[in-house]
Motif scaffolding. Structure first.
Motif, PDB file in Angstrom:
ATOM      1  N   ALA A 110      19.397  33.611  60.819  1.00 42.56           N
ATOM      2  CA  ALA A 110      19.612  32.552  61.392  1.00 42.56           C
ATOM      3  C   ALA A 110      20.738  32.510  62.226  1.00 42.56           C
ATOM      4  O   ALA A 110      20.556  31.949  63.426  1.00 42.56           O
ATOM      5  N   GLU A 111      21.861  33.318  61.921  1.00 38.44           N
ATOM      6  CA  GLU A 111      22.811  33.363  63.077  1.00 38.44           C
ATOM      7  C   GLU A 111      22.801  34.227  64.174  1.00 38.44           C
ATOM      8  O   GLU A 111      22.912  33.811  65.488  1.00 38.44           O
TER       9      GLU A 111
ATOM     10  N   GLN B  67      19.584  34.247  65.426  1.00 37.31           N
ATOM     11  CA  GLN B  67      18.816  33.478  66.309  1.00 37.31           C
ATOM     12  C   GLN B  67      19.516  32.506  67.304  1.00 37.31           C
ATOM     13  O   GLN B  67      19.403  32.192  68.290  1.00 37.31           O
ATOM     14  N   ARG B  68      20.674  31.872  66.600  1.00 36.68           N
ATOM     15  CA  ARG B  68      21.431  30.958  67.163  1.00 36.68           C
ATOM     16  C   ARG B  68      22.293  31.733  68.355  1.00 36.68           C
ATOM     17  O   ARG B  68      22.275  31.072  69.386  1.00 36.68           O
ATOM     18  N   ARG B  69      22.721  32.890  68.021  1.00 36.50           N
ATOM     19  CA  ARG B  69      23.556  33.762  69.157  1.00 36.50           C
ATOM     20  C   ARG B  69      22.406  34.029  70.105  1.00 36.50           C
ATOM     21  O   ARG B  69      22.822  34.149  71.387  1.00 36.50           O
TER      22      ARG B  69
ATOM     23  N   LEU C 281      20.060  32.447  71.164  1.00 39.05           N
ATOM     24  CA  LEU C 281      19.812  31.191  71.948  1.00 39.05           C
ATOM     25  C   LEU C 281      20.867  31.091  72.916  1.00 39.05           C
ATOM     26  O   LEU C 281      20.656  30.693  74.165  1.00 39.05           O
ATOM     27  N   ASP C 282      22.068  31.063  72.596  1.00 37.92           N
ATOM     28  CA  ASP C 282      23.276  30.854  73.449  1.00 37.92           C
ATOM     29  C   ASP C 282      23.495  31.867  74.524  1.00 37.92           C
ATOM     30  O   ASP C 282      23.729  31.632  75.556  1.00 37.92           O
TER      31      ASP C 282
ATOM     32  N   ARG D 126      12.641  27.920  71.894  1.00 34.67           N
ATOM     33  CA  ARG D 126      13.479  26.783  71.328  1.00 34.67           C
ATOM     34  C   ARG D 126      14.129  27.135  69.991  1.00 34.67           C
ATOM     35  O   ARG D 126      13.159  27.477  69.226  1.00 34.67           O
ATOM     36  N   GLY D 127      15.143  26.677  69.567  1.00 34.54           N
ATOM     37  CA  GLY D 127      15.673  26.787  68.196  1.00 34.54           C
ATOM     38  C   GLY D 127      15.144  25.397  67.667  1.00 34.54           C
ATOM     39  O   GLY D 127      14.961  24.423  67.958  1.00 34.54           O
TER      40      GLY D 127
ATOM     41  N   SER E  49      14.960  23.278  63.520  1.00 30.59           N
ATOM     42  CA  SER E  49      15.513  23.198  62.289  1.00 30.59           C
ATOM     43  C   SER E  49      14.401  23.204  61.133  1.00 30.59           C
ATOM     44  O   SER E  49      13.199  23.607  61.686  1.00 30.59           O
TER      45      SER E  49
ATOM     46  N   HIS F 168      16.396  28.061  59.757  1.00 29.92           N
ATOM     47  CA  HIS F 168      16.273  28.020  61.157  1.00 29.92           C
ATOM     48  C   HIS F 168      15.029  28.743  61.575  1.00 29.92           C
ATOM     49  O   HIS F 168      14.295  29.613  60.902  1.00 29.92           O
TER      50      HIS F 168
END
Length: 674
Positions: free
Chosen positions: A369-370, A372-374, A376-377, A387-388, A390, A408
């Motif tokens: 999950a982390e 994936q968030r990185r 996107l950033d 898109r990310g 929830s 996520h």
């Protein structure tokens, strides 16, 4: 290698428009109009079509390659559509047009429709443009406006895009906002890039006579003159390139670092050339299709029918997994996913062979999950691309409750699933493709062509040969140096009852494996992954593995399938490279490279100024691994463009990234060659 060629974000700011009463757009940020207030279409015809003498040039166009127009500033697309409309009316039926154009702030599809909707005489071209219109994403987007008209949209800075262009123009439309409104575009870098992407005799035309434009063009090597302008503009500029221009400075710098990517003796295909494609999986059939669409004679050769090998599954996912950091591999796969979505929409608008259900890539651990968030950033994609989501939104998209550990996901709205077996069969039926069921037993190559001996005793002569036969290519001496790995995979199938049908996902769900929406009452699950394993016998433990992976994402469906009748599974061999990127391009003469670049084994910074030598007319599309449904169509277009002397559908650094000789250079540096 890490990519620094395009800065983040990859999402571009769309054009901010003000609309006049006549539905003519103006750019809010630049305070300028997109075309003449008097008559935009007549202005285009006067400035760009007549300014480049196109009618006379098209009437006599008999080259095998297309006529290439380059443009700075796509804007509303009026220039391109006027040119395409005139070309189809004036050029011979055998002639093709290829347009390359740049745009920093693309219109939305809705704004394009509003700006172009009243041009009824080329409504078909407008419809094709809008139907294929890509998201505002940096990079090259290839569209097919007509069977004879190709459009490459280079989204991003004009100078940067043209510096990385692999191709040359026959005529330039220098548009964009006036130098007083947009001085950043009319730069020394742009003029140099225009020259570097021109041929001897390339023409240009522009509405402006500004001093910065005249000085810049002359300094870059163009000869220019003032000619009568349109409407209230008394004068405009036209010109031409009198000599064969040098490669652009930045291209030269890149080539000095990687001289082996330059083919010392390229040999484009003539119109009546015969091309043999070895292998009838997704790589081979998409390449044969791309060549046949260009009017080339193609023989497609394989011992089994199209789509029988690793490409023969009932369903496959259009799936990519970008790296956190922006790199060339991930940039390629992102471009390939966008292209394949347009490609499938064009060849199968009824969606009989595929469906854009969306792809949901789930994170089954906090670490993923982390990641994936990185991701996107760092990339900052348009949300219409990736898109990310929830957990709650992921459950809505999947249509069911997810496993407890899922927190996520990434959602690819335009992706989905494909029927690879039927897609390969459809592509193999393209006009000008001859299907020959046999194995290649021997290949003898010279600079003049290739002699092929097949297992049924047939002997063929081909001007070009494309190897698309997975790791079978290494049985040929010319390709034996390529490091290829066979990877066994098994796909499981289950007959669904009413409860199982209700639990089948609404979109493709991916994590350790993938589960597409059920088709015809059958749920497919894929796929196991066994490197260096060539045993294709079916295994119960692989089916158990696939069910176990499904349990990490869709546990209710996994439980239902354990009670469902199992249908015959299917196994196949994928082919991968050590760095997990495909091989695409001309096949190097490995012995020459080992000698010419041997000094790299002593000092990798001492790069000799020696172009690479390639096997004349011998090409490869190999090592697509588990993502061939995504990568193969764009690589087919890349190879067909190279073979047919067209601009390439990828920027130069990504073309270099796919070069089949990259691992050979790595082996030389590490002193691993014989």
């Amino acid at each position: 290698m890490s990519s620094t060629h395009f800065p983040a974000p990859f999402a571009l700011q769309p054009a901010q428009l003000h609309w006049r009463d006549d539905n003519a757009p103006e750019a809010v940020d630049y305070g300028d109009v997109y075309f003449s207030r008097e008559d935009g279409r007549r202005e285009t015809e006067h400035v760009f079509l007549k300014g480049n003498h196109l009618a006379a040039r098209w009437q006599d166009w008999s080259h095998a390659r297309p006529f290439v127009i380059g443009e700075t500033g796509f804007g509303s697309g009026l220039n391109v559509l006027c040119a395409a409309h005139a070309f189809l009316a004036q050029a011979p039926d055998s002639a093709r047009l290829h347009v390359i154009t740049t745009e920093q702030h693309p219109f939305t599809a809705e704004d394009l429709a509003r700006a172009l909707g009243h041009h009824e005489d080329f409504a078909d071209l407008v419809s094709a443009l809008i139907e294929q219109w890509p998201p505002a994403l940096r990079g090259v987007h290839r569209l097919t406006l007509h069977a004879r008209v190709t459009l490459d949209l280079h989204f991003g800075d004009a100078a940067e895009s043209l510096e990385q262009l692999e191709g040359r123009a026959d005529a330039w439309f220098l548009d964009g906002f006036a130098p007083s409104k947009n001085p950043a575009m009319w730069s020394e870098a742009l003029f140099a890039a225009l020259a570097g992407a021109s041929r001897e005799g390339t023409t240009l035309a522009t509405f402006t006579c500004a001093g910065v434009v005249k000085r810049g063009l002359r300094q870059a090597g163009f000869e220019i003159q003032k000619v009568p302008g349109f409407g209230r503009k008394r004068e405009m500029l036209s010109g031409h390139m009198p000599t064969s221009p040098p490669m652009h400075t930045r291209q030269q710098a890149r080539r000095r670092l990687t001289p082996w990517v330059i083919d010392a003796a390229p040999r484009p295909a003539e119109q009546d050339d015969h091309i043999a494609v070895i292998g009838a999986g997704i790589a081979g059939t998409s390449t044969a299709h791309a060549l046949a669409r260009r009017g080339r004679r193609v023989t497609l050769i394989d011992p089994t029918p199209p789509g029988s090998g690793a490409s023969g599954n009932r369903q496959g996912a259009l799936y990519i997994r970008p790296a956190v950091e922006v790199n060339d591999q991930s940039r390629f796969y992102l471009a390939a996913l966008q292209y394949t979505q347009r490609f499938l929409s064009r060849i199968d608008p009824q969606r009989l062979l595929w469906h854009p259900t969306g792809v949901l890539q789930l994170a089954t651990s906090e670490r993923e999950a982390e990641r994936q968030r990185r991701c996107l950033d760092h990339w900052q994609w348009p949300e219409s691309v990736v898109r990310g989501v929830s957990r709650d939104e992921a459950e809505r998209l999947a249509g069911q409750t997810l496993a407890e550990g899922v927190r996520h996901g990434l959602y690819y709205a335009g992706a989905g699933w494909v029927r690879p077996d039927r897609l390969c069969a459809r592509l193999a039926e393209t006009d000008r493709i001859i299907w020959h069921q046999a194995a290649l037993e021997a290949l003898t190559s010279t600079d003049a062509g290739h002699d092929l001996t097949l297992s049924d005793g047939t002997h063929l002569r081909a001007d070009h040969v494309v190897l698309a036969c997975a790791d079978g290519a290494t049985t040929l001496p010319a390709a034996s140096f390529l490091p290829l790995q066979a990877v066994r995979g098994q796909v499981s199938h289950y007959q669904l009852d009413e409860r199982g049908q209700a639990l089948s996902p609404h979109c493709v769900v991916c994590a350790g494996g993938y589960a597409p929406p059920a088709r015809e009452g059958v749920q497919s699950l894929g796929a196991s992954f066994s490197p260096n394993d060539r045993d294709l016998s079916l295994r119960d433990e692989d089916d158990a593995f696939n069910l176990g992976e499904l349990g990490h994402t869709l546990p209710e469906l996994a439980r239902a399938l354990r009670d469902s009748p199992a249908l015959p599974s299917r196994s196949g061999l994928r082919c991968a490279s050590p760095d997990k990127s495909p091989y695409a391009g001309g096949l190097p003469q490995s012995e020459h490279w080992e000698t010419a670049y041997a000094c790299l084994g002593l000092d990798a910074t001492r790069v000799p100024d020696t172009p690479g030598r390639y096997q004349s007319g011998l090409w490869v599309t190999l090592a697509h691994g588990s993502r061939g449904l995504v990568s193969a169509p764009l690589i087919a277009e890349l190879l067909a463009s190279r073979i047919c002397e067209e601009p390439l559908p990828l920027p130069g650094p990504l073309v270099d990234h796919l070069n089949p000789g990259r691992r050979l250079i790595r082996a030389i540096i590490r002193r691993e060659t014989s």
